[in-house]
Design an enzyme around this catalytic site. Structure first.
Site, PDB file in Angstrom:
ATOM      1  N   SER A 126     -28.445   9.196 -56.044  1.00  0.00           N
ATOM      2  CA  SER A 126     -29.690   8.949 -55.323  1.00  0.00           C
ATOM      3  C   SER A 126     -29.359   8.848 -53.841  1.00  0.00           C
ATOM      4  CB  SER A 126     -30.298   7.622 -55.797  1.00  0.00           C
ATOM      5  OG  SER A 126     -31.259   7.178 -54.867  1.00  0.00           O
ATOM      6  N   GLY A 147     -27.013  16.060 -57.158  1.00  0.00           N
ATOM      7  CA  GLY A 147     -28.201  16.145 -58.011  1.00  0.00           C
ATOM      8  C   GLY A 147     -29.204  17.136 -57.425  1.00  0.00           C
ATOM      9  N   HIS A 148     -29.469  16.992 -56.121  1.00  0.00           N
ATOM     10  CA  HIS A 148     -30.371  17.939 -55.448  1.00  0.00           C
ATOM     11  C   HIS A 148     -29.808  19.361 -55.559  1.00  0.00           C
ATOM     12  CE1 HIS A 148     -31.280  14.266 -52.794  1.00  0.00           C
ATOM     13  NE2 HIS A 148     -32.458  14.571 -53.297  1.00  0.00           N
TER      14      HIS A 148
HETATM   15  P1  AMP Z   1     -35.752  13.109 -53.585  1.00  0.00           P
HETATM   16  O1  AMP Z   1     -35.069  13.726 -52.416  1.00  0.00           O
HETATM   17  O2  AMP Z   1     -35.171  11.800 -54.005  1.00  0.00           O
HETATM   18  O3  AMP Z   1     -37.246  13.091 -53.438  1.00  0.00           O
HETATM   19  O4  AMP Z   1     -35.466  14.069 -54.811  1.00  0.00           O
HETATM   20  C1  AMP Z   1     -35.770  15.442 -54.765  1.00  0.00           C
HETATM   21  C2  AMP Z   1     -35.630  16.014 -56.158  1.00  0.00           C
HETATM   22  O5  AMP Z   1     -34.286  15.835 -56.606  1.00  0.00           O
HETATM   23  C3  AMP Z   1     -36.522  15.314 -57.192  1.00  0.00           C
HETATM   24  O6  AMP Z   1     -37.038  16.279 -58.088  1.00  0.00           O
HETATM   25  C4  AMP Z   1     -35.564  14.381 -57.855  1.00  0.00           C
HETATM   26  O7  AMP Z   1     -35.939  14.040 -59.185  1.00  0.00           O
HETATM   27  C5  AMP Z   1     -34.304  15.190 -57.854  1.00  0.00           C
HETATM   28  N1  AMP Z   1     -33.132  14.310 -58.006  1.00  0.00           N
HETATM   29  C6  AMP Z   1     -32.849  13.204 -57.280  1.00  0.00           C
HETATM   30  N2  AMP Z   1     -31.728  12.611 -57.750  1.00  0.00           N
HETATM   31  C7  AMP Z   1     -31.313  13.348 -58.795  1.00  0.00           C
HETATM   32  C8  AMP Z   1     -30.224  13.248 -59.716  1.00  0.00           C
HETATM   33  N3  AMP Z   1     -29.340  12.250 -59.643  1.00  0.00           N
HETATM   34  N4  AMP Z   1     -30.104  14.195 -60.669  1.00  0.00           N
HETATM   35  C9  AMP Z   1     -31.009  15.210 -60.760  1.00  0.00           C
HETATM   36  N5  AMP Z   1     -32.050  15.366 -59.930  1.00  0.00           N
HETATM   37  C10 AMP Z   1     -32.219  14.453 -58.963  1.00  0.00           C
END
Ligand code: AMP
Length: 283
Positions: free
Chosen positions: A186, A36-37
């Protein structure tokens, strides 16, 4: 890939790039990177000249100390993944570098967006998010910043932040990446026990079934149905399910004309809190 830890080094480097007329794409993360990232990073790579990813586990956005202490870190693997896709810069500051010994949030008014859903259940969360993203935008001054719709409320709040503070950056929302079984990717998924990991795809299954009922059942009936699914589930505990308008994030009971709606959910799988959302068509 250059790994930069200090704000001043980063500013010097980026000033050179900007002088050359290069555009800057930015993806803020808390590390423990997954596909996702990487989808956000790949989009930045394809749309801008210089792509910068930050990895910073921001203490002020955690209302739960244990969640912060146990937040997964996989720094070496993250570097490898980013190098593999040719990311240009990784910004990896320490807590001191960002907060300079004063680990507190600014207080924000996001026109009520901060009081809905996650804001109700995670005290001060969006003040923490606003504080770190504003700080990172000020250091980096990116042309485009990419955020996932996985955290849809956060995305809307960042759009509001940029508008309120006149920050000259385009904020792009990107699709949710899922595991083959439907579970939204996640970093926290790695902390799930085997049985909770096996149970967790149920969340997206329920969201999809709820969406199918849309137009046949009322919002109230759909909500009751979702609540019942989790009451009957032995491993997953529902914190909230709500259908809200995308722009205001206010929960609704009826759909209106040309507005867009989305269902939002937060569920505990043991100690791990998972969130997800799905677009609801306005029939
Ligand atoms: P985080 O590391 O959880 O703070 O996420 C960093 C970025 O990646 C944020 O903009 C999240 O919304 C995005 N993100 C996290 N998980 C996903 C996912 N499964 N699909 C798309 N973007 C994601």
């Amino acid at each position: 890939m250059k790994i930069i830890k200090s704000k001043s080094d980063l500013k010097i480097y980026l000033a050179e790039e900007k002088k050359k007329g290069n555009s800057i794409g930015f993806v803020p993360t808390m590390g423990a990177l997954h596909k996702g990232h990487l989808s956000l990073v790949e989009m930045a790579l394809s749309k801008t000249d210089v792509t910068i990813v930050s990895i910073f586990v921001n203490p002020t956005q955690f209302d739960n100390k244990e969640d912060l202490a146990k937040y997964p870190t996989t720094f070496e693997k993250d570097v490898e993944l980013l190098e593999r896709i040719n990311c240009d810069i990784l910004f990896y500051p320490s807590v001191d570098e960002i907060y300079d010994g004063n680990i507190v949030s600014e207080s924000f008014d996001f026109d009520g967006l901060e009081n809905q859903m996650e804001g109700k259940f995670r005290d001060g969360h969006f003040d923490g998010v606003g504080t770190i993203v504003k700080a990172l935008f000020e250091i980096i001054e990116p042309d485009i910043a990419y955020f996932g719709k996985k955290d849809f409320q956060q995305l809307q709040i960042i759009k509001k932040l940029v508008k309120k503070y006149n920050i000259p950056v385009k904020v792009k929302g990107m699709p949710i990446f899922r595991e083959p079984d439907g579970l939204a990717m996640s970093s926290r998924n790695t902390r799930l026990s085997k049985e909770h990991r096996e149970a967790a795809p149920f969340i997206y299954k329920v969201l999809k079934k709820a969406r199918k009922k849309n137009g046949i059942k009322s919002v109230k009936e759909i909500t009751k149905w979702v609540e019942k699914q989790f009451q009957e589930h032995p491993l997953l505990e529902l914190e909230y399910f709500t259908i809200a308008e995308e722009k205001t994030l206010i929960s609704v009971e009826e759909f209106e004309g040309n507005k867009r709606y989305r269902a939002f959910i937060a569920v505990f799988a043991g100690e791990i809190r998972l969130i997800d959302n799905i677009r609801f068509k306005n029939n």
